[in-house]
Design a protein around this motif. Structure first.
Motif, PDB file in Angstrom:
ATOM      1  N   SER A  31       0.814  -1.212   0.000  1.00  0.00           N
ATOM      2  CA  SER A  31       0.000   0.000   0.000  1.00  0.00           C
ATOM      3  C   SER A  31       0.852   1.268   0.000  1.00  0.00           C
ATOM      4  CB  SER A  31      -0.943   0.015   1.206  1.00  0.00           C
ATOM      5  OG  SER A  31      -0.221   0.134   2.416  1.00  0.00           O
ATOM      6  N   TYR A  32       2.168   1.116   0.011  1.00  0.00           N
ATOM      7  CA  TYR A  32       3.074   2.264   0.094  1.00  0.00           C
ATOM      8  C   TYR A  32       3.846   2.477  -1.203  1.00  0.00           C
ATOM      9  CZ  TYR A  32       2.349   2.414   5.130  1.00  0.00           C
ATOM     10  OH  TYR A  32       1.785   2.527   6.363  1.00  0.00           O
ATOM     11  N   ALA A  33       3.900   3.731  -1.615  1.00  0.00           N
ATOM     12  CA  ALA A  33       4.874   4.130  -2.615  1.00  0.00           C
ATOM     13  C   ALA A  33       6.248   4.129  -1.958  1.00  0.00           C
ATOM     14  CB  ALA A  33       4.546   5.520  -3.148  1.00  0.00           C
ATOM     15  N   MET A  34       7.267   3.813  -2.744  1.00  0.00           N
ATOM     16  CA  MET A  34       8.619   3.711  -2.189  1.00  0.00           C
ATOM     17  C   MET A  34       9.587   4.600  -2.957  1.00  0.00           C
ATOM     18  SD  MET A  34       8.213   1.566   0.279  1.00  0.00           S
ATOM     19  CE  MET A  34       9.935   1.270   0.723  1.00  0.00           C
ATOM     20  N   GLY A  35      10.612   5.028  -2.273  1.00  0.00           N
ATOM     21  CA  GLY A  35      11.615   5.853  -2.917  1.00  0.00           C
ATOM     22  C   GLY A  35      13.000   5.564  -2.372  1.00  0.00           C
ATOM     23  N   THR A  52       5.726   3.499  -7.720  1.00  0.00           N
ATOM     24  CA  THR A  52       4.390   3.456  -7.155  1.00  0.00           C
ATOM     25  C   THR A  52       4.161   2.131  -6.437  1.00  0.00           C
ATOM     26  OG1 THR A  52       3.566   2.673  -9.284  1.00  0.00           O
ATOM     27  CG2 THR A  52       3.360   5.039  -8.831  1.00  0.00           C
ATOM     28  N   ARG A  53       3.086   2.075  -5.663  1.00  0.00           N
ATOM     29  CA  ARG A  53       2.840   0.874  -4.878  1.00  0.00           C
ATOM     30  C   ARG A  53       2.568  -0.336  -5.757  1.00  0.00           C
ATOM     31  NH1 ARG A  53      -2.720   3.078  -2.006  1.00  0.00           N
ATOM     32  NH2 ARG A  53      -4.087   2.964  -3.830  1.00  0.00           N
ATOM     33  N   SER A  54       2.051  -0.090  -6.967  1.00  0.00           N
ATOM     34  CA  SER A  54       1.806  -1.181  -7.904  1.00  0.00           C
ATOM     35  C   SER A  54       3.076  -1.607  -8.634  1.00  0.00           C
ATOM     36  CB  SER A  54       0.759  -0.765  -8.932  1.00  0.00           C
ATOM     37  OG  SER A  54       1.286   0.265  -9.756  1.00  0.00           O
ATOM     38  N   GLY A  55       4.040  -0.710  -8.675  1.00  0.00           N
ATOM     39  CA  GLY A  55       5.265  -0.965  -9.427  1.00  0.00           C
ATOM     40  C   GLY A  55       5.185  -0.574 -10.887  1.00  0.00           C
ATOM     41  N   PHE A  56       4.034  -0.059 -11.314  1.00  0.00           N
ATOM     42  CA  PHE A  56       3.856   0.237 -12.741  1.00  0.00           C
ATOM     43  C   PHE A  56       4.563   1.518 -13.174  1.00  0.00           C
ATOM     44  CE2 PHE A  56       1.683  -3.409 -13.227  1.00  0.00           C
ATOM     45  CZ  PHE A  56       0.321  -3.442 -13.000  1.00  0.00           C
ATOM     46  N   LEU A  57       4.689   2.460 -12.267  1.00  0.00           N
ATOM     47  CA  LEU A  57       5.309   3.736 -12.620  1.00  0.00           C
ATOM     48  C   LEU A  57       6.589   3.939 -11.818  1.00  0.00           C
ATOM     49  CD1 LEU A  57       2.213   6.121 -12.775  1.00  0.00           C
ATOM     50  CD2 LEU A  57       3.425   5.059 -14.680  1.00  0.00           C
ATOM     51  N   THR A  58       7.587   4.485 -12.484  1.00  0.00           N
ATOM     52  CA  THR A  58       8.853   4.781 -11.818  1.00  0.00           C
ATOM     53  C   THR A  58       9.330   6.180 -12.182  1.00  0.00           C
ATOM     54  OG1 THR A  58      10.095   3.771 -13.638  1.00  0.00           O
ATOM     55  CG2 THR A  58       9.595   2.366 -11.730  1.00  0.00           C
ATOM     56  N   TYR A  59      10.206   6.681 -11.341  1.00  0.00           N
ATOM     57  CA  TYR A  59      10.825   7.999 -11.551  1.00  0.00           C
ATOM     58  C   TYR A  59      12.319   7.845 -11.315  1.00  0.00           C
ATOM     59  CZ  TYR A  59      12.879  12.401 -10.063  1.00  0.00           C
ATOM     60  OH  TYR A  59      13.716  13.464  -9.900  1.00  0.00           O
TER      61      TYR A  59
END
Length: 124
Positions: A31-35, A52-59
């Motif tokens: 449920s957490y976004a990670m950085g 993102t929490r799903s892993g679909f988006l990254t930065y």
């Protein structure tokens, strides 16, 4: 409450690779976004990668784009940072962080939980 423990730091020569891991406690990791952030002596803490929490988006920060890869395994409550082609300017303490919400988070103050950090030293 989430506890984060980083591992995988160390010393490496320029051009080498390291893989950082951040293990999270609790059953709500997904449920957490990670950085991943880093802080070098005398410099501000900067976000180098986020997911993102799903892993679909990254930065990725421009300084690491094409060299670092962030990923997560929600079944293992772990987020990773694969660092390739390391440069001396990548030397810093690296921290992982967890933040609430579905979106990418790149601002440090929006993260709720932090690990203790792991040192990465790249020699020329």
């Amino acid at each position: 409450q989430v506890q984060l423990v980083e591992s995988g730091g160390g010393s490496v020569q320029a051009g080498g690779s390291l893989r950082l891991s951040c293990a999270a406690s609790g059953r709500t990791f997904s449920s957490y976004a990670m950085g991943w952030f880093r802080q070098a002596p005398g410099k501000e803490r900067e976000c180098v990668a986020a997911i993102t929490r799903s892993g679909f988006l990254t930065y990725y920060a421009d300084s690491v784009k094409g060299r670092f890869t962030i990923s997560r395994d929600n079944a293992k409550n772990t987020v990773y940072l694969q660092m390739n082609s390391l440069k001396p300017e990548d030397t810093a303490v690296y921290y992982c962080a967890a933040g609430s919400g579905p979106n990418l988070i790149i601002i440090a103050t929006r993260y709720n939980y932090w690990g203790q950090g792991t040192q990465v030293t790249v020699s020329s």
